[in-house]
Scaffold this active site. Structure first.
Site: not given
Length: 288
Positions: A44-47, A79
């Site tokens: 995903l774009s961020e974890t 983020c």
């Protein structure tokens, strides 16, 4: 080893819209290389990784935690949507009883609080400065072709380039714009841009009345071609549009395919509150 993991759609109240983030709860320290391996696996774009700061800390009772964010390619300094997702996991799944949670991050201390059906993030506000077109002309051409650019700004703190399209364009133009963000990597010659924001002033009439501004955000330098809804980009956009519109309270919409809404309120202390809703779509364990 088992690590609890959750997928949370941020800046939306509907599953499968907004911006998805994976959130991992770390009971114990994790080997450094595993953070990146897990983020690459989640894809995903961020974890986000929430960790305890002291041995006696508890995800249900403590109010202060460490927080780190990784894209599939590398660690990032800020983020927003994954912070919103992390607060959601603590508030809604762990049933944390504190009214305010504090996260210790690479961008300093960030706070999250519950207000009605939203979670409010307290983020730094980043100023933008006029940017000379000649330096980034190739990058802008790669992004928007021959479209009319009304303003051009740069945020040195976040390395984000803000490209404001002409007020003559409708929201649909921004939504339908075909962008090949992979081309940005060779078009960006200065080495100073790590994120590109396209933004458009909202219209005060018509069916989309109510949004003060629209945006899309691209960060191929971090392995994210287009991010669906981006809190960190709005820490830059909020500063710019507040100045342009003379407003401290704004409603923004990010025009990605998934889309998401952000409620913005500028403080007097150089920070910004960004509020959003969430939908938790997955609960499980990483096993390795």
């Amino acid at each position: 080893m088992q690590i609890p993991v959750f997928t949370v759609d941020a800046f939306t109240n509907r599953p499968f819209s907004g911006n998805p983030a994976a959130v991992c709860l770390l009971e114990n320290d994790l080997a450094e290389d595993l953070h990146q391996k897990i983020a690459t696996e989640m894809n995903l774009s961020e974890t986000a990784f929430i960790r305890k700061l002291h041995p006696g800390d508890d995800f249900t009772k403590s109010s202060c935690f460490g927080l780190r964010w990784f894209t599939p390619a590398n660690e990032v300094p800020l983020c927003g949507h994954a912070t919103l997702a992390s607060a959601a996991v603590l508030f809604h799944i762990q049933k944390n009883t504190n009214p305010v949670l504090t996260f210790v991050t690479l961008s300093g201390e960030l706070k999250a609080r519950r207000v009605e059906d939203r979670i409010v993030l307290d983020l730094p506000l980043y100023s933008t400065y006029p940017q000379v077109l000649q330096e980034v002309e190739d990058l802008i051409k790669a992004a928007v072709g021959d479209m009319i650019v009304q303003d051009l700004r740069y945020s040195p703190d976040t390395k984000k380039l803000l490209v404001r399209l002409s007020d003559t364009y409708e929201r649909s133009v921004l939504e339908e714009l075909q962008v090949n963000a992979q081309r940005f990597l060779s078009a960006e010659k200065t080495g100073k841009v790590k994120g590109l924001i396209l933004t458009l002033k909202g219209k005060s009439s018509g069916k989309h009345k109510g949004h003060d501004f629209y945006s899309r955000y691209f960060a191929p330098w971090y392995g994210v071609l287009e991010d669906p809804v981006t809190g960190s980009a709005h820490a830059v956009l909020s500063s710019y549009w507040s100045e342009q519109l003379g407003k401290k309270e704004m409603l923004a919409f990010q025009c990605s395919r998934r889309g998401g809404e952000l409620k913005i309120s500028l403080s007097n202390d150089g920070r910004v509150d960004i509020a959003g809703q969430i939908a938790i779509v997955l609960k499980g364990n990483l096993t390795f």
